[in-house]
Structures are given as structure tokens and as C-alpha cells.
Design an enzyme around this catalytic site. Structure first.
Site, mmCIF file in Angstrom:
data_model
loop_
_atom_site.group_PDB
_atom_site.id
_atom_site.type_symbol
_atom_site.label_atom_id
_atom_site.label_comp_id
_atom_site.label_asym_id
_atom_site.label_seq_id
_atom_site.Cartn_x
_atom_site.Cartn_y
_atom_site.Cartn_z
ATOM 1 N N ALA A 162 -47.863 -13.669 5.327
ATOM 2 C CA ALA A 162 -48.460 -13.899 6.636
ATOM 3 C C ALA A 162 -48.290 -12.625 7.454
ATOM 4 O O ALA A 162 -47.170 -12.170 7.686
ATOM 5 C CB ALA A 162 -47.778 -15.083 7.328
ATOM 6 N N VAL A 165 -43.186 -12.073 5.398
ATOM 7 C CA VAL A 165 -43.747 -11.420 6.579
ATOM 8 C C VAL A 165 -44.407 -10.101 6.174
ATOM 9 O O VAL A 165 -43.763 -9.210 5.625
ATOM 10 C CB VAL A 165 -42.670 -11.167 7.645
ATOM 11 C CG1 VAL A 165 -43.280 -10.473 8.868
ATOM 12 C CG2 VAL A 165 -42.004 -12.478 8.058
ATOM 13 N N LYS A 166 -45.691 -10.024 6.450
ATOM 14 C CA LYS A 166 -46.476 -8.853 6.065
ATOM 15 C C LYS A 166 -46.500 -7.868 7.231
ATOM 16 O O LYS A 166 -46.963 -8.199 8.328
ATOM 17 C CB LYS A 166 -47.893 -9.302 5.701
ATOM 18 C CG LYS A 166 -48.697 -8.344 4.861
ATOM 19 C CD LYS A 166 -49.991 -9.031 4.437
ATOM 20 C CE LYS A 166 -50.852 -8.151 3.568
ATOM 21 N NZ LYS A 166 -52.138 -8.824 3.261
ATOM 22 N N VAL A 167 -45.991 -6.662 6.991
ATOM 23 C CA VAL A 167 -45.759 -5.675 8.046
ATOM 24 C C VAL A 167 -46.518 -4.381 7.712
ATOM 25 O O VAL A 167 -46.478 -3.929 6.567
ATOM 26 C CB VAL A 167 -44.250 -5.368 8.170
ATOM 27 C CG1 VAL A 167 -43.989 -4.349 9.265
ATOM 28 C CG2 VAL A 167 -43.461 -6.652 8.431
#
Length: 219
Positions: free
Chosen positions: A60, A86-88
Site C-alpha cells: 500500500a 508500506v510502499k515508500v
């Protein structure tokens, strides 16, 4: 090698899951918009729906670009479900946030990787996954597969546990070549994954077997 599907389409996710080979899902704001998912509440509910379908690994993506906001948004996403990664983005504050998330046991996927140096920084910060974008490199006449090979060599040299998640996959051959080079994960559209099933000799061979069976059975 793990297989992720790169989509926000629930029907495609279910189809890939039913195939029995799906290990996760990657999404981004563009894929959400493509499915008409807009507004914070709708996006959150959509992530929850995806988590209900797959066993693990739902990337996400944060839309923030400053450290404090990335952390705030990322923690909120991670709290939705233990399956969330968590996509950063690969930016300075993104790397700082990955280090923070790593210290808190939050899984991360560093996206928009286009160089081995970027992948190295993300790995040192403790990223769970790095996502080199093959297809976009190919689009500018650069060989994305060489990047996969370089990252694999560097990670193996130093024992980094960060997994290489090959992204921007354009077809079945990309998937096969990534497997040959040792990518840990690919994320691809459903069409590219299903494309691995296809071979004309399989089709003609099956047609021959069925015809021979019909003759033997007197049909």
C-alpha cells in the site's frame, strides 16, 4: 520466486489467487484511480478488501513526500492489517522513513528504483523489498534486466536480506528472465502471469491427445 499481481482490480486478484500461485499484491495511486477508487475512506476500504482475498503481502503506497507525513501515513496503513507492506518512494525522506519503519518492525517496499545505488541505500535502511522498474528502463533504451543482475550481485556480496521485487513487468519473458537472474519476487499484470501458461505446442499436443482419445472411444 514469489508472484505478486500489480493491480487494484479485485476480480483479477481473485483470479490470480484461484490459480494457486499468488503470493501478494502491489498497488499504487494510479492503479487505484484506474479502478475508480477515490477518497481516503474508499482507498482504505479497498486495501481491506484486497487483504481479505490474499494470504499476505499487500503493498500500500504512501502519497506523502516528507518524513513526518510518510511515517504518519505509513503507520496508519500498517495498522489496517498485518499483511500490509508500506510502499515508500526512493527519495531522501523515504529512505529515512524506511529506517524508522524497519526499527518498528513494519515491512516496507521501496518503489521507483532505477539504479543499483538506490537499491543499495534502501537495503542499508532495512527495506523489506526494493522495486526496480524494468519496463520503464526499457522504454528509454536502457536494459532493466542488467539492473536486476547488478542488484542481485550487490545484495549477495554483502548478505542483504532485502528482497528484489522486479516491477514494471511487461510480459512473460520478463518474468522468466527475472527468475533466471535470481529476482526474489516479480509483480506483474494478470495478462503477463497468465501468459506463462501459453505455448502453441501445448495447444496442438492437447488437441492431438483429445482427438486420439475420441477415436479410440469410437466417438
Amino acid at each position: 520466486m514469489k508472484f505478486f499481481i500489480d493491480t487494484a482490480n479485485l476480480d483479477q486478484i481473485r483470479e490470480a489467487q484461484d490459480l494457486g500461485i499468488l503470493d501478494g499484491v502491489t498497488t499504487n495511486p494510479s492503479l487505484m484511480a484506474k479502478e475508480g477508487i477515490t477518497g481516503d475512506e474508499n482507498v482504505i476500504n479497498h486495501y481491506k478488501a484486497i487483504c481479505d482475498i490474499v494470504d499476505d503481502n499487500v503493498s500500500a503506497e504512501v502519497i506523502s513526500t516528507t518524513f513526518d507525513e510518510i511515517v504518519k501515513e505509513g503507520e496508519a496503513l500498517a495498522a489496517l492489517n498485518p499483511k500490509i507492506v508500506v510502499k515508500v518512494p526512493m527519495i531522501k525522506d523515504g529512505v529515512k522513513a524506511i529506517k524508522y519503519f524497519s526499527s518498528k518492525g513494519i515491512k516496507t517496499n521501496c518503489t521507483l528504483i532505477f539504479s543499483a545505488g538506490q537499491a543499495l541505500l534502501a537495503a542499508k535502511a532495512g527495506a523489506t523489498y526494493v522495486s526496480p522498474f524494468l519496463g520503464r528502463l526499457d522504454d528509454i533504451s536502457s536494459d532493466g534486466l542488467v539492473l536486476i543482475e547488478d542488484i542481485r550481485t550487490i545484495f549477495d556480496n554483502y548478505g542483504y536480506e532485502t528482497q528484489i521485487l522486479a516491477a514494471s513487468i511487461r510480459g512473460p519473458l520478463h518474468i522468466v528472465n527475472c527468475a533466471k537472474l535470481g529476482a526474489d519476487v516479480i509483480t506483474a499484470p494478470l495478462a503477463a502471469i497468465v501468459g506463462l501458461l501459453k505455448h502453441p505446442l501445448t495447444d496442438t499436443g492437447l488437441a492431438t491427445f483429445l482427438a486420439d482419445h475420441a477415436k479410440a472411444a469410437g466417438k
